[in-house]
Design an enzyme around this catalytic site. Sequence first.
Site, PDB file in Angstrom:
ATOM      1  N   LYS A  77       0.882  -1.289   0.182  1.00 44.54           N
ATOM      2  CA  LYS A  77      -0.047   0.028   0.024  1.00 44.54           C
ATOM      3  C   LYS A  77       0.869   1.457  -0.014  1.00 44.54           C
ATOM      4  O   LYS A  77       0.797   2.104  -0.871  1.00 44.54           O
ATOM      5  CB  LYS A  77      -0.871  -0.069   1.311  1.00 44.54           C
ATOM      6  CG  LYS A  77      -1.560   1.458   1.488  1.00 44.54           C
ATOM      7  CD  LYS A  77      -2.372   1.184   2.758  1.00 44.54           C
ATOM      8  CE  LYS A  77      -1.852   1.829   4.052  1.00 44.54           C
ATOM      9  NZ  LYS A  77      -1.683   3.283   4.102  1.00 44.54           N
ATOM     10  N   ASN A  78       1.745   1.465   0.891  1.00 42.95           N
ATOM     11  CA  ASN A  78       2.450   2.575   1.236  1.00 42.95           C
ATOM     12  C   ASN A  78       3.680   2.798   0.100  1.00 42.95           C
ATOM     13  O   ASN A  78       4.031   4.029  -0.199  1.00 42.95           O
ATOM     14  CB  ASN A  78       3.015   2.827   2.491  1.00 42.95           C
ATOM     15  CG  ASN A  78       2.080   2.788   3.660  1.00 42.95           C
ATOM     16  OD1 ASN A  78       1.002   3.148   3.133  1.00 42.95           O
ATOM     17  ND2 ASN A  78       2.455   2.446   4.977  1.00 42.95           N
ATOM     18  N   ARG A  87      -8.970  -0.130   3.717  1.00 41.19           N
ATOM     19  CA  ARG A  87      -8.257   1.067   2.842  1.00 41.19           C
ATOM     20  C   ARG A  87      -6.728   0.393   2.788  1.00 41.19           C
ATOM     21  O   ARG A  87      -6.063   0.846   1.678  1.00 41.19           O
ATOM     22  CB  ARG A  87      -7.928   2.074   4.129  1.00 41.19           C
ATOM     23  CG  ARG A  87      -9.149   3.153   4.065  1.00 41.19           C
ATOM     24  CD  ARG A  87      -8.598   4.101   5.058  1.00 41.19           C
ATOM     25  NE  ARG A  87      -7.336   4.680   4.542  1.00 41.19           N
ATOM     26  CZ  ARG A  87      -6.413   5.114   5.573  1.00 41.19           C
ATOM     27  NH1 ARG A  87      -6.695   5.072   6.955  1.00 41.19           N
ATOM     28  NH2 ARG A  87      -5.213   5.375   5.008  1.00 41.19           N
ATOM     29  N   ARG A 126      -0.896  15.306  12.823  1.00 37.85           N
ATOM     30  CA  ARG A 126      -0.336  14.897  11.708  1.00 37.85           C
ATOM     31  C   ARG A 126       0.005  16.058  10.847  1.00 37.85           C
ATOM     32  O   ARG A 126      -0.353  16.225   9.745  1.00 37.85           O
ATOM     33  CB  ARG A 126      -1.010  13.721  10.979  1.00 37.85           C
ATOM     34  CG  ARG A 126      -1.341  12.620  11.636  1.00 37.85           C
ATOM     35  CD  ARG A 126      -1.936  11.475  10.867  1.00 37.85           C
ATOM     36  NE  ARG A 126      -0.960  10.908   9.760  1.00 37.85           N
ATOM     37  CZ  ARG A 126      -1.272   9.687   9.159  1.00 37.85           C
ATOM     38  NH1 ARG A 126      -2.381   9.045   9.118  1.00 37.85           N
ATOM     39  NH2 ARG A 126      -0.280   9.155   8.402  1.00 37.85           N
ATOM     40  N   ASP A 139       3.594   0.438  12.170  1.00 37.68           N
ATOM     41  CA  ASP A 139       2.235  -0.095  11.509  1.00 37.68           C
ATOM     42  C   ASP A 139       2.305  -1.598  11.815  1.00 37.68           C
ATOM     43  O   ASP A 139       1.007  -2.237  11.547  1.00 37.68           O
ATOM     44  CB  ASP A 139       2.398   0.173   9.788  1.00 37.68           C
ATOM     45  CG  ASP A 139       2.472   1.350   9.634  1.00 37.68           C
ATOM     46  OD1 ASP A 139       2.093   2.317  10.412  1.00 37.68           O
ATOM     47  OD2 ASP A 139       2.705   1.878   8.219  1.00 37.68           O
TER      48      ASP A 139
END
Length: 432
Positions: free
Chosen positions: A22-23, A397, A122, A305
């Site tokens: 994903k990232n 997601r 953030r 994560d």
Amino acid sequence: MDKFVIKGGRRLTGSVVISGAKNAAVAILPAVILSDEPCIIENVPDISDVNISLRILREMGAVVENLGKDVYKIDPTGIDKVCVPYETARKMRASYYFLGALLGKFNKARVSMPGGCPLGDRPIDQHLKAFSALGAEYTLSQGMIDLKADQLRGNQIFFDVVTVGATMNAMLAAVKAEGLTVIENAAKEPHIVDLANFLNSMGANIMGAGTDVIKIRGVQHLHGTSYSVIPDQIEAGTFMIAAAATGGDVMIENITPKHLESITKKLEKIGVNIEQYDDSMRVWVDGPLVKANVKTTPHPGFPTDMQPQIAALLTLAEGTSIVTEGVWEQRFRYVDELRRMGADITVNGKVALIEGTGSLMGAPVKACDLRAGAALIIAGLAANGITEIEDIYHIERGYDCMEGKLRGLGADIEKISVPDKMAESKNARAAV
Ligand code: EPZ
């Protein structure tokens, strides 16, 4: 509104194929904007953050074709908009990569302030610092970030904190800037290296990605390429822990074991057996799980994560474990939900004390963010009885067909659609 219903207590066995990261994907897709020709991207995970990125590209004028299960051809030559509106940007944090990519290509960008998982404050000050160093001016107004530059010029960028997003954004903006850019105190995550490899495959000149100094010599044009996204280290780590938590025996396939080193070492300490091969790993448990102390830090440390998932595993281990969050302000919001399942966890600031209880019991719970959701799935798989997890859109997601992959390993997990009460009552009111 969907939810997962898990009947716990089944050992996971068999093999699971890990999807693209994903990232990495959420940076590589916007990076296609920088190309003067179409690109083919393979191993793209089927997750909602990717679908939003593809939608943004289409809305800007790119032609996006799905060539197969996880392969996309993206032609960015027709892009005629440089704006990512609130409606799409608010849905994911990574929408900030459109800032760097649009600025790098068109010398201007207009992107709504990003959304994403609620992990505390953030800020994006380091992103803006990098864009300014390259010669861009920015304004923040009504929730929008506007960037513009007459000409981007290479420069020295020193990050005050190690940041994945700002490192990637600096790379995107600098790749076509005139002269040399040197990024110091850069993040070193595998997805940083993947973005650099992708940009280099289009003709960029980036050196040092994966170390804390990245040097970029600007080029005038970037050409089309065909590129495969790296496997998702966090999805792999999540399945490793799910195997361990259920006392299972699972082959994790399509991975890069080197990217998983910190996770592998910690799991071995906890009593999990791991056998590594070139692009796969066998994970199994044949003895007791024992306490461990975990502190999350930027790569190559233990990834933040994976913090909720390993905390879920430690609730099942013997002894008292200490988990310290070293990246985000608020990454223990899932703890209340685990407590509902019988976990004994005390949180003090950035430190959680976990008294291993050896077992958990099913309960109705809510995912408060992506990895919190993954931790609840792990807990539900290991628990006695039924766990119902609400707000699974967080999980979707970032995990490609989580329930299908778990069912393939023997888990009893179902996705159930529940009527959205709010929408129903609104409709009923509208009908009156
Ligand atoms: C990326 O977020 C990931 N998201 C996150 O993954 C991950 O938790 C995080 O990196 C750390 O590994 C994506 O790649 C899309 P950061 P990012 O900038 O880039 C501070 C997941 O579960 N900071 O590395 O937004 C910040 O507050 C997610 O997949 C500043 O102070 O994270 C934090 O404390 C969630 N100023 C630290 O740096 C800035 O301008 C690291 O943040 C930027 C960051």
